[in-house]
Design a protein around this motif. Sequence first.
Motif, PDB file in Angstrom:
ATOM      1  N   VAL A  35      23.995   6.753  21.607  1.00 39.95           N
ATOM      2  CA  VAL A  35      23.013   5.968  20.845  1.00 39.95           C
ATOM      3  C   VAL A  35      23.645   4.999  19.832  1.00 39.95           C
ATOM      4  O   VAL A  35      22.945   4.329  19.085  1.00 39.95           O
ATOM      5  CB  VAL A  35      21.993   6.872  20.098  1.00 39.95           C
ATOM      6  N   GLY A  36      25.003   4.979  19.799  1.00 39.95           N
ATOM      7  CA  GLY A  36      25.678   4.031  18.901  1.00 39.95           C
ATOM      8  C   GLY A  36      25.788   4.515  17.471  1.00 39.95           C
ATOM      9  O   GLY A  36      26.271   3.787  16.600  1.00 39.95           O
ATOM     10  N   MET A  37      25.315   5.735  17.205  1.00 38.81           N
ATOM     11  CA  MET A  37      25.355   6.290  15.851  1.00 38.81           C
ATOM     12  C   MET A  37      25.753   7.760  15.924  1.00 38.81           C
ATOM     13  O   MET A  37      25.560   8.391  16.960  1.00 38.81           O
ATOM     14  CB  MET A  37      23.966   6.174  15.196  1.00 38.81           C
TER      15      MET A  37
ATOM     16  N   GLU B 155      24.267 -17.201  10.071  1.00 38.07           N
ATOM     17  CA  GLU B 155      25.724 -16.969  10.108  1.00 38.07           C
ATOM     18  C   GLU B 155      26.126 -15.865   9.140  1.00 38.07           C
ATOM     19  O   GLU B 155      27.106 -15.169   9.332  1.00 38.07           O
ATOM     20  CB  GLU B 155      26.468 -18.258   9.744  1.00 38.07           C
ATOM     21  N   THR B 156      25.347 -15.742   8.053  1.00 40.73           N
ATOM     22  CA  THR B 156      25.603 -14.678   7.081  1.00 40.73           C
ATOM     23  C   THR B 156      24.491 -13.645   7.201  1.00 40.73           C
ATOM     24  O   THR B 156      23.312 -13.990   7.140  1.00 40.73           O
ATOM     25  CB  THR B 156      25.618 -15.249   5.645  1.00 40.73           C
ATOM     26  N   ILE B 157      24.900 -12.395   7.392  1.00 38.69           N
ATOM     27  CA  ILE B 157      23.871 -11.358   7.568  1.00 38.69           C
ATOM     28  C   ILE B 157      24.116 -10.160   6.644  1.00 38.69           C
ATOM     29  O   ILE B 157      25.239  -9.891   6.246  1.00 38.69           O
ATOM     30  CB  ILE B 157      23.803 -10.837   9.019  1.00 38.69           C
ATOM     31  N   LEU B 158      23.018  -9.488   6.317  1.00 39.74           N
ATOM     32  CA  LEU B 158      23.112  -8.210   5.634  1.00 39.74           C
ATOM     33  C   LEU B 158      23.422  -7.172   6.705  1.00 39.74           C
ATOM     34  O   LEU B 158      22.639  -6.981   7.632  1.00 39.74           O
ATOM     35  CB  LEU B 158      21.787  -7.881   4.940  1.00 39.74           C
ATOM     36  N   PHE B 159      24.589  -6.532   6.591  1.00 40.85           N
ATOM     37  CA  PHE B 159      25.017  -5.553   7.586  1.00 40.85           C
ATOM     38  C   PHE B 159      25.001  -4.182   6.924  1.00 40.85           C
ATOM     39  O   PHE B 159      25.865  -3.864   6.117  1.00 40.85           O
ATOM     40  CB  PHE B 159      26.428  -5.912   8.074  1.00 40.85           C
ATOM     41  N   THR B 160      23.992  -3.361   7.244  1.00 39.94           N
ATOM     42  CA  THR B 160      23.843  -2.084   6.532  1.00 39.94           C
ATOM     43  C   THR B 160      24.798  -1.010   7.037  1.00 39.94           C
ATOM     44  O   THR B 160      25.063  -0.040   6.334  1.00 39.94           O
ATOM     45  CB  THR B 160      22.410  -1.523   6.661  1.00 39.94           C
ATOM     46  N   GLY B 161      25.280  -1.169   8.283  1.00 41.53           N
ATOM     47  CA  GLY B 161      26.115  -0.113   8.852  1.00 41.53           C
ATOM     48  C   GLY B 161      25.329   1.174   9.090  1.00 41.53           C
ATOM     49  O   GLY B 161      25.909   2.208   9.403  1.00 41.53           O
ATOM     50  N   THR B 162      24.029   1.108   8.896  1.00 46.70           N
ATOM     51  CA  THR B 162      23.036   2.183   9.141  1.00 46.70           C
ATOM     52  C   THR B 162      23.208   3.425   8.247  1.00 46.70           C
ATOM     53  O   THR B 162      22.519   4.424   8.445  1.00 46.70           O
ATOM     54  CB  THR B 162      23.004   2.670  10.629  1.00 46.70           C
ATOM     55  N   LEU B 163      24.092   3.360   7.269  1.00 46.39           N
ATOM     56  CA  LEU B 163      24.389   4.581   6.512  1.00 46.39           C
ATOM     57  C   LEU B 163      23.236   5.028   5.617  1.00 46.39           C
ATOM     58  O   LEU B 163      22.900   6.211   5.570  1.00 46.39           O
ATOM     59  CB  LEU B 163      25.664   4.376   5.682  1.00 46.39           C
TER      60      LEU B 163
ATOM     61  N   ASP C  46      21.336  -4.396  14.079  1.00 45.78           N
ATOM     62  CA  ASP C  46      22.079  -3.826  12.963  1.00 45.78           C
ATOM     63  C   ASP C  46      22.804  -2.598  13.512  1.00 45.78           C
ATOM     64  O   ASP C  46      22.210  -1.807  14.240  1.00 45.78           O
ATOM     65  CB  ASP C  46      21.101  -3.412  11.845  1.00 45.78           C
ATOM     66  N   MET C  47      24.094  -2.446  13.200  1.00 44.92           N
ATOM     67  CA  MET C  47      24.879  -1.427  13.908  1.00 44.92           C
ATOM     68  C   MET C  47      25.658  -0.513  12.975  1.00 44.92           C
ATOM     69  O   MET C  47      25.911  -0.845  11.829  1.00 44.92           O
ATOM     70  CB  MET C  47      25.858  -2.119  14.867  1.00 44.92           C
ATOM     71  N   TYR C  48      26.053   0.619  13.538  1.00 46.02           N
ATOM     72  CA  TYR C  48      26.922   1.575  12.829  1.00 46.02           C
ATOM     73  C   TYR C  48      28.371   1.106  12.960  1.00 46.02           C
ATOM     74  O   TYR C  48      28.798   0.697  14.045  1.00 46.02           O
ATOM     75  CB  TYR C  48      26.735   2.960  13.458  1.00 46.02           C
TER      76      TYR C  48
END
Lengths: 107, 318
Positions: free
Chosen positions: B19-21, B44-52, B129-131
């Motif tokens: 599941v990618g996480m 081009e600029t994104i908020l990347f939460t890393g899913t944490l 949005d990815m881990y």
Amino acid sequence: MFGERISEEVFMRELLKCSFCGFCEWVCPTLKAEESRLYGPRGRVNIIIFAIKDGVWTDLGLRSIFNCLVCGACNTQCPAGIKISEYIRSFRYYLISREFRPCFIAK
Amino acid sequence: MAPPIKEILRIIVENVIRVGMPIPVSRRVVFKWAEGLGLKKNSETILFTGTLYQLVPYITSIVGRLESIEKSKLSSLLMSFGAKLSGIADRLLVRTPRGEIERQYEVLRRIVALLKKTDTRFGYLYEDDMYSGALLYDMGLDNYFREHAEKVYDRLKDLGVETLITVDPHTTYIMKEVYREVLPRYSLKVKNYLEVLSSSDLTPYRIIRKDVTIHDPCYYARYLKIVEEPRKLLRSGGINIIEANRVRELTFCCGGPIESISPTLSRSVALMRMDELSTSCKNIVVMCPICYANLSRVKAVDTNVDDISNYLYSIYCE
């Protein structure tokens, strides 16, 4: 320090710089919580050296390596400048890629 | 008896591949918090939460289960049985309080509100949005980490992303330092949101007279040198910082990184840290969802543990 690039020679060359002074121990969170010295940075350095040099390790040693927080507190104290926590993390890869290989899917 | 390490590692790898996480939750859990905020997808600029932040409530639930297993003499059997029946185990493990999920979503919404106060223009990838793969890296699962990192990076490049704004120390370190080491072609710029806010000369909307103590996350303080930024942002808003015994680059870990391997040892470390922090002040500011989860589970009733974004939102947003 990505695991696969670290050879046994590099582990030994870097970790044998340790003079076992123990300065790293007073900042280690897991050593404060556990009775065994193996749960501190100095103990973990010994575990790695003996595992690579003599092929010797115990269940307690193995558990200690995977219970390191890799928080890096020990690195701030080492007079020899050893990045202890980074070698511990890399040693996990060393174990996983050798005798300690779990029965993973896909690989 | 402690949970068997091999089984824990296997479950982490299986989940990341599947599941990618590291935890098997629905993809919707990752981006549901952003619905209705009007964030553009193509940017081009994104908020990347890393899913944490999104995963922390589920991690807390699982750690609770693992603690029970750790106390059981049948831990190895239970874990291997759980792994084989992973589909059923997943559903049992990830039953999580709704309020805690909403609390973490609110942290992310407040970070967005704060970033909107700056000149930075940014979007969000929603279902993309990815881990980051932080746990694979931490546990020495380097081959699996590399594979995951390549997938994440290729997807980000396909989507035209050039700059990431990260929100937690683990994702920031992995995306800023480790990806660069592991993927020679890596070209993304990575900024942490506290760095963005700190360099933006924000004007406080209100002054808050309150005493707090700061728990510096290890990765911010020692690996990324993000130490002054949070202090500057809080002090500008009137907050009085009472420094605890071990802070900045000499900070003491919350115990979170080993919560899946040894939940009881993790709790012991958290108790020691909580004792240090609460001796200084009962209002504890954290900057990492893992620190929040691990310190919260050992806090006393009269102690308040809160994410820095909630303080900053009160200071800088209407």
